[in-house]
Scaffold this active site. Structure first.
Site, mmCIF file in Angstrom:
data_model
loop_
_atom_site.group_PDB
_atom_site.id
_atom_site.type_symbol
_atom_site.label_atom_id
_atom_site.label_comp_id
_atom_site.label_asym_id
_atom_site.label_seq_id
_atom_site.Cartn_x
_atom_site.Cartn_y
_atom_site.Cartn_z
ATOM 1 N N ASN A 209 -6.665 7.772 4.346
ATOM 2 C CA ASN A 209 -5.644 8.114 3.342
ATOM 3 C C ASN A 209 -4.513 8.874 4.043
ATOM 4 O O ASN A 209 -4.706 10.012 4.463
ATOM 5 C CB ASN A 209 -6.300 8.968 2.251
ATOM 6 C CG ASN A 209 -5.332 9.351 1.145
ATOM 7 O OD1 ASN A 209 -4.124 9.141 1.254
ATOM 8 N ND2 ASN A 209 -5.874 9.923 0.083
ATOM 9 N N CYS B 73 0.292 12.193 -2.794
ATOM 10 C CA CYS B 73 0.025 10.792 -2.436
ATOM 11 C C CYS B 73 0.968 9.826 -3.156
ATOM 12 O O CYS B 73 1.159 8.700 -2.699
ATOM 13 C CB CYS B 73 -1.422 10.431 -2.745
ATOM 14 S SG CYS B 73 -2.574 11.386 -1.764
ATOM 15 N N HIS C 235 -2.097 2.506 -3.341
ATOM 16 C CA HIS C 235 -2.318 3.671 -2.483
ATOM 17 C C HIS C 235 -3.701 3.536 -1.854
ATOM 18 O O HIS C 235 -4.660 3.140 -2.512
ATOM 19 C CB HIS C 235 -2.232 4.942 -3.328
ATOM 20 C CG HIS C 235 -2.646 6.169 -2.597
ATOM 21 N ND1 HIS C 235 -2.205 6.454 -1.333
ATOM 22 C CD2 HIS C 235 -3.482 7.192 -2.948
ATOM 23 C CE1 HIS C 235 -2.749 7.607 -0.938
ATOM 24 N NE2 HIS C 235 -3.521 8.055 -1.902
#
Ligand code: ACO
Length: 325
Positions: A282, A115, A252
């Site tokens: 996500n 990520c 994020h």
């Protein structure tokens, strides 16, 4: 005396056409819109079509960023793709993207920091530019996370989606006392002792399969806010800035509760925080550039704004960059 700045020239993004809502998921597994929204803030995610590859998503985002920058693909001499879901084990998705863009010059490679991949890629591109190794960098975060999800595991499959985002950085040689512009500072961290809290249970060397994502959600949550806050504060300290001076915080997009927790700890208001997790879920390395793209397109982020990006993910990896847009 002169110095080199890495200035932002363009931004682009792409989301696959197919939308999967929480209600759609509730038809496949034992979950509900209410549970997912309450625990994560996620309402829907985009899923790549069969045969639509990570490099295909990256290509659309890259073309949009080039158009936004008023550049041709041939102007680019560095491509870095942050991805954990490459088209193939090799060559890199960046090499495949380069081929799809119809260029053969410069260099292209992937960065694998899950990520945090886009934040790691931006810091790498910034270093290439500031050391004279590249002049125009296409920095991409692109993922097809839907391909590594266990669609029978309700604790993970509800959290992720597919997408791509891209930013173009360009070298600008300016007098040493010129006003700040572009990437001002970055900090990157990894602590591999946490690898088994978020990983894929397969791989080339271990099982010769791609495996599925496995996660201890509570453990990830427990570490996330502290790690994110530390690295954001470190970047602020490097530049002598405070959170009050930020125009935009672009975190994020893993989970609304992590975003809110980090914002609270850092003293950054909701009004300055860009949130897309409700719409995209996500998208791993694509989440930050997608959020940047959305906030530039809708007129929130403008030239001259002070923007903090951050991410945290598998490894654990985490990092942040402060950018004068
Ligand atoms: N639908 C309905 N119920 C569910 C679901 C679901 N999708 N998933 C889990 N549950 C159930 C569990 O089975 C459990 O039931 P039980 O009490 O009967 O055993 C209950 O909900 C609570 O489960 P927990 O795992 O304790 O739920 P928690 O409140 O911790 O929320 C979550 C889980 C959302 C994953 C949370 O831990 C989290 O957000 N962690 C961060 C992880 C993350 O965002 N990872 C993304 C990748 S890492 C990154 O990008 C930073």
């Amino acid at each position: 005396m002169t110095k080199i700045q890495s200035v932002v020239r363009g931004v682009g993004g792409y989301l696959p056409e197919r939308v999967m809502t929480n209600d759609d998921l509730a038809k496949l597994i034992d979950t509900s819109d209410e549970w997912i929204v309450q625990r994560t803030g996620i309402r829907k995610r985009h899923i790549a079509a069969e045969g639509e590859l990570t490099s295909d998503l990256a290509l659309v985002a890259a073309r949009r960023a080039l158009e936004n920058a008023g550049m041709d693909a041939s102007d680019i001499d560095l491509i870095i793709v942050g991805t954990t879901t490459p088209d193939m084990t090799f060559p890199s998705t960046a090499a495949l993207l380069q081929q799809k863009l119809g260029i053969t010059g410069g260099s292209a490679f992937d960065v694998q920091a899950v990520c945090s991949g886009f934040v790691f890629a931006m810091a790498t591109a910034d270093s290439y530019i500031k050391t004279g190794m590249a002049r125009r960098a296409l920095v991409v975060g692109a993922e097809t996370f839907s391909r590594i999800l266990d669609w029978t595991d309700r604790t993970t499959c509800v959290l992720f989606g597919d997408g791509a985002g891209a930013v173009i950085l360009e070298a600008r040689e300016v007098p040493a006392d010129a006003p700040e512009d572009g990437v001002l500072a970055s900090s990157l961290r990894t602590d591999g002792s946490h690898w088994d809290k978020l990983y894929v249970d397969g791989g080339v060397s271990s099982t010769q399969t791609i495996g599925h994502l496995r996660m201890e959600g509570r453990e990830v949550f427990r570490h996330a806010v502290g790690m994110i806050s530390d690295v954001v504060e470190e970047v602020l300290a490097k530049t002598g800035k405070t959170t009050d001076e930020l125009d935009w915080f672009v975190p994020h997009q893993a989970n609304r509760r992590i975003i809110d927790g980090a914002g609270r700890k850092l003293g950054i208001s909701d009004a300055k925080t860009v949130v897309t997790v409700d719409q995209h879920a996500n998208t791993s390395a694509a989440s930050v550039p997608l959020a940047l793209w959305v906030a530039c397109e809708d007129g929130r982020i403008n030239k001259g704004d002070l923007v903090m990006i951050e991410a945290m993910g598998g490894g654990f990896t985490w990092g942040a960059s402060l950018i004068r847009w």
